[in-house]
Design an enzyme around this catalytic site. Structure first.
Site, PDB file in Angstrom:
ATOM      1  N   SER A   1       0.850  -1.197   0.000  1.00  0.00           N
ATOM      2  CA  SER A   1       0.000   0.000   0.000  1.00  0.00           C
ATOM      3  C   SER A   1       0.881   1.240   0.000  1.00  0.00           C
ATOM      4  O   SER A   1       2.018   1.195   0.493  1.00  0.00           O
ATOM      5  CB  SER A   1      -0.863  -0.024   1.268  1.00  0.00           C
ATOM      6  OG  SER A   1      -1.424   1.239   1.513  1.00  0.00           O
TER       7      SER A   1
ATOM      8  N   TYR B   1      -1.373   0.002  10.322  1.00  0.00           N
ATOM      9  CA  TYR B   1      -1.453  -0.690   9.025  1.00  0.00           C
ATOM     10  C   TYR B   1      -0.256  -0.314   8.134  1.00  0.00           C
ATOM     11  O   TYR B   1       0.390  -1.176   7.529  1.00  0.00           O
ATOM     12  CB  TYR B   1      -2.768  -0.302   8.362  1.00  0.00           C
ATOM     13  CG  TYR B   1      -2.945  -0.729   6.932  1.00  0.00           C
ATOM     14  CD1 TYR B   1      -3.454  -1.983   6.611  1.00  0.00           C
ATOM     15  CD2 TYR B   1      -2.639   0.147   5.876  1.00  0.00           C
ATOM     16  CE1 TYR B   1      -3.650  -2.358   5.281  1.00  0.00           C
ATOM     17  CE2 TYR B   1      -2.829  -0.220   4.552  1.00  0.00           C
ATOM     18  CZ  TYR B   1      -3.330  -1.470   4.270  1.00  0.00           C
ATOM     19  OH  TYR B   1      -3.519  -1.834   2.946  1.00  0.00           O
TER      20      TYR B   1
HETATM   21  N1  LIG Z   1      -8.685  -1.390  -0.943  1.00  0.00           N
HETATM   22  C1  LIG Z   1      -7.672  -0.534  -1.083  1.00  0.00           C
HETATM   23  O1  LIG Z   1      -7.878   0.662  -1.349  1.00  0.00           O
HETATM   24  C2  LIG Z   1      -6.256  -1.011  -0.929  1.00  0.00           C
HETATM   25  C3  LIG Z   1      -5.222  -0.095  -1.151  1.00  0.00           C
HETATM   26  C4  LIG Z   1      -3.905  -0.519  -1.031  1.00  0.00           C
HETATM   27  C5  LIG Z   1      -3.643  -1.839  -0.705  1.00  0.00           C
HETATM   28  N2  LIG Z   1      -4.663  -2.707  -0.485  1.00  0.00           N
HETATM   29  C6  LIG Z   1      -4.332  -4.098  -0.165  1.00  0.00           C
HETATM   30  O2  LIG Z   1      -4.987  -4.934  -1.099  1.00  0.00           O
HETATM   31  C7  LIG Z   1      -5.281  -6.202  -0.474  1.00  0.00           C
HETATM   32  C8  LIG Z   1      -6.749  -6.532  -0.658  1.00  0.00           C
HETATM   33  O3  LIG Z   1      -7.508  -5.547   0.015  1.00  0.00           O
HETATM   34  P1  LIG Z   1      -9.084  -5.390  -0.187  1.00  0.00           P
HETATM   35  O4  LIG Z   1      -9.341  -3.955  -0.128  1.00  0.00           O
HETATM   36  O5  LIG Z   1      -9.529  -6.215  -1.336  1.00  0.00           O
HETATM   37  O6  LIG Z   1      -9.620  -6.037   1.192  1.00  0.00           O
HETATM   38  P2  LIG Z   1     -11.063  -6.640   1.577  1.00  0.00           P
HETATM   39  O7  LIG Z   1     -12.094  -6.277   0.581  1.00  0.00           O
HETATM   40  O8  LIG Z   1     -11.271  -6.294   2.997  1.00  0.00           O
HETATM   41  O9  LIG Z   1     -10.826  -8.228   1.437  1.00  0.00           O
HETATM   42  C9  LIG Z   1      -9.898  -8.843   2.280  1.00  0.00           C
HETATM   43  C10 LIG Z   1      -9.948 -10.342   2.055  1.00  0.00           C
HETATM   44  O10 LIG Z   1      -9.002 -10.971   2.939  1.00  0.00           O
HETATM   45  C11 LIG Z   1      -9.680 -11.897   3.790  1.00  0.00           C
HETATM   46  N3  LIG Z   1      -8.970 -11.934   5.065  1.00  0.00           N
HETATM   47  C12 LIG Z   1      -8.763 -10.919   5.939  1.00  0.00           C
HETATM   48  N4  LIG Z   1      -8.061 -11.350   6.989  1.00  0.00           N
HETATM   49  C13 LIG Z   1      -7.799 -12.668   6.780  1.00  0.00           C
HETATM   50  C14 LIG Z   1      -7.117 -13.662   7.507  1.00  0.00           C
HETATM   51  N5  LIG Z   1      -6.546 -13.381   8.695  1.00  0.00           N
HETATM   52  N6  LIG Z   1      -7.033 -14.907   6.996  1.00  0.00           N
HETATM   53  C15 LIG Z   1      -7.612 -15.207   5.801  1.00  0.00           C
HETATM   54  N7  LIG Z   1      -8.267 -14.296   5.059  1.00  0.00           N
HETATM   55  C16 LIG Z   1      -8.373 -13.040   5.553  1.00  0.00           C
HETATM   56  C17 LIG Z   1     -11.120 -11.375   3.855  1.00  0.00           C
HETATM   57  O11 LIG Z   1     -12.074 -12.347   4.219  1.00  0.00           O
HETATM   58  P3  LIG Z   1     -12.454 -12.588   5.801  1.00  0.00           P
HETATM   59  O12 LIG Z   1     -12.675 -11.243   6.399  1.00  0.00           O
HETATM   60  O13 LIG Z   1     -13.668 -13.454   5.749  1.00  0.00           O
HETATM   61  O14 LIG Z   1     -11.273 -13.297   6.388  1.00  0.00           O
HETATM   62  C18 LIG Z   1     -11.296 -10.962   2.400  1.00  0.00           C
HETATM   63  O15 LIG Z   1     -11.496 -12.100   1.585  1.00  0.00           O
HETATM   64  C19 LIG Z   1      -4.851  -6.059   0.986  1.00  0.00           C
HETATM   65  O16 LIG Z   1      -3.565  -6.599   1.165  1.00  0.00           O
HETATM   66  C20 LIG Z   1      -4.815  -4.556   1.187  1.00  0.00           C
HETATM   67  O17 LIG Z   1      -3.939  -4.193   2.228  1.00  0.00           O
HETATM   68  C21 LIG Z   1      -5.966  -2.326  -0.587  1.00  0.00           C
END
Ligand SMILES: NC(=O)c1ccc[n+]([C@@H]2O[C@H](COP(=O)([O-])OP(=O)(O)OC[C@H]3O[C@@H](n4cnc5c(N)ncnc54)[C@H](OP(=O)(O)O)[C@@H]3O)[C@@H](O)[C@H]2O)c1
Length: 237
Positions: A143, A156
């Site tokens: 990120s 984070y």
């Molecule tokens: N969204 C953004 O703007 C953004 C920006 C920069 C980077 N990122 C990065 O991109 C990646 C994806 O983010 P996202 O926004 O798609 O997140 P999200 O929509 O919250 O999805 C997260 C996924 O990870 C699973 N998860 C969370 N904790 C877990 C654990 N301990 N064990 C197994 N599964 C787990 C969740 O399911 P459960 O909750 O059911 O476990 C869900 O499937 C992350 O690494 C995030 O840091 C996101």
């Protein structure tokens, strides 16, 4: 010519039930991969598996911080075929709204680091023999909060900075397996909404829009390192 089942490339995608992990999983399935995907919430993962409707998606509910679950991910992948990709996508934001560091509860910080730093490294360690054997790739989701000192993003953000450094050192240590830190940029997901509670995030990109940048990384295998989705598309197109 269609690939036979046991020679199809296999990927482990953590956090496959929604957001970016789900979008990557759908794209890999479209390309003929077998995907081992996890998430903690069983119902949401099962619902995603039903919607993606592929016999090549193996949904394995569990928590990446659990060593026996990580072992199960790798064992299932190795049974399914040649493991060629590990996407450490699952991540923990921490409390919403995010506390400033002066008030950050230590137990919450442990949990953030456990999910975002220790678990990805442990999963890499578990998967590495198979990834080396099959000339695989490691992608760790990072990120801009790893680099920019945004107030309120210290828990984070510092965990993603640690993951960046793990990725960089692994990239220097591992010659057989490229290690990429991949910054997708802002996406309209549950995590992003939790980071901006109550805010209208409808102007953020859908995760599906970002997936081609990751696929470009896999297709072109540039020098191991840290890549932003926006730069990747610009540099490599
Ligand atoms: N969204 C953004 O703007 C953004 C920006 C920069 C980077 N990122 C990065 O991109 C990646 C994806 O983010 P996202 O926004 O798609 O997140 P999200 O929509 O919250 O999805 C997260 C996924 O990870 C699973 N998860 C969370 N904790 C877990 C654990 N301990 N064990 C197994 N599964 C787990 C969740 O399911 P459960 O909750 O059911 O476990 C869900 O499937 C992350 O690494 C995030 O840091 C996101």
């Amino acid at each position: 010519m269609s690939l036979s089942e046991n020679t199809r490339p296999v990927a482990i995608v953590t956090g496959a039930s929604r957001g970016f992990g789900r979008a990557v999983t759908a794209a890999l399935l479209d390309r003929g991969w077998t995907v081992i995907g996890d998430a903690r919430r069983v119902a949401e993962l099962e619902s995603t598996a039903r919607e993606l409707n592929s016999t090549r998606l193996i949904a394995l509910p569990g928590d990446v911080t659990d060593a026996s679950h990580r072992d199960a991910l790798v064992a299932t992948a190795s049974e399914a075929g040649p493991l060629r990709l590990l996407v450490n996508n699952a991540s923990r934001l921490g409390p919403s709204p995010q506390p400033v560091l002066a008030d950050y509860p230590a137990s919450e910080l442990w949990a953030v680091y456990d999910t975002n730093v220790l678990a990805p490294l442990a999963l890499i360690q578990a998967a590495l023999p198979a990834l080396i054997e099959h000339a695989g790739v490691i992608v760790n989701l990072t990120s801009d909060a790893a680099i920019e000192p945004y107030p309120g993003w210290g828990g984070y953000g510092s965990s993603k900075a640690a993951l960046d450094q793990l990725s960089a050192v692994l990239a220097a240590e591992l010659t057989a397996v490229p290690v990429y830190a991949f910054d997708p940029g802002d996406m309209r997901t549950e995590m992003h909404q939790a980071a901006f509670p109550g805010a209208d995030i409808s102007d953020r990109a859908e995760p599906e829009v970002v997936v081609p940048a990751l696929l470009r990384l896999l297709d072109t295998r540039p020098t191991a390192g840290r890549y932003r989705a926006s730069d990747l598309v610009g540099v490599l197109s």
